[in-house]
Structure formats: C-alpha cells, structure tokens
Design a protein around this motif. Sequence first.
Motif, PDB file in Angstrom:
ATOM      1  N   UNK A   1     -54.838 -10.273  12.197  1.00  0.00           N
ATOM      2  CA  UNK A   1     -54.714 -11.164  13.352  1.00  0.00           C
ATOM      3  C   UNK A   1     -53.490 -10.706  14.140  1.00  0.00           C
ATOM      4  N   UNK A   2     -53.460 -11.060  15.417  1.00  0.00           N
ATOM      5  CA  UNK A   2     -52.321 -10.668  16.239  1.00  0.00           C
ATOM      6  C   UNK A   2     -51.316 -11.825  16.338  1.00  0.00           C
ATOM      7  N   UNK A   3     -50.216 -11.572  17.019  1.00  0.00           N
ATOM      8  CA  UNK A   3     -49.149 -12.570  17.125  1.00  0.00           C
ATOM      9  C   UNK A   3     -49.627 -13.834  17.845  1.00  0.00           C
ATOM     10  N   UNK A   4     -50.454 -13.670  18.846  1.00  0.00           N
ATOM     11  CA  UNK A   4     -50.977 -14.826  19.585  1.00  0.00           C
ATOM     12  C   UNK A   4     -51.767 -15.745  18.665  1.00  0.00           C
ATOM     13  N   UNK A   5     -52.598 -15.172  17.812  1.00  0.00           N
ATOM     14  CA  UNK A   5     -53.389 -15.967  16.874  1.00  0.00           C
ATOM     15  C   UNK A   5     -52.483 -16.640  15.854  1.00  0.00           C
ATOM     16  N   UNK A   6     -51.466 -15.929  15.396  1.00  0.00           N
ATOM     17  CA  UNK A   6     -50.520 -16.513  14.440  1.00  0.00           C
ATOM     18  C   UNK A   6     -49.801 -17.703  15.055  1.00  0.00           C
TER      19      UNK A   6
END
Length: 62
Positions: free
Chosen positions: A31-36
């Motif tokens: 997952x990317x930072x936005x999803x985190x």
Amino acid sequence: MKASEFVQMIEKRQGVKNSAPEEIAYKNGWINKTTLIASAERYGKSPYGQHLKNVADGKFIY
C-alpha cells in the motif's frame, strides 16, 4: 487471555504495536502512504491510529 496480556505488556514496555497489518503492508510496498494515512484516519485519535500516522510520517524507527 495470558497471550493477550503478554502482547499488551510487550507493546507497553517497548512502545510499539505488535502486528499492525497496515504497517506491514506499507513497509512491504503493498500500500502507499496515502492509503496508510486513510487507514490511520479511520481509527481516529486512538493509539493505533496515532501509531499508523507516526509510521506514515517516518517518526517510527525500529
């Protein structure tokens, strides 16, 4: 119950969460930072949500 108490004790002493699925997914690039960050926001101001925000901000070092 003893296992739960043990995990709770370790988390408290070390100041880290044990087995945060979102953190694992982020560290492995799943997952990317936005999803985190979106996951962290779902948990609000809870300690778990704050932990995920710290991971996203790079404030958490092992």
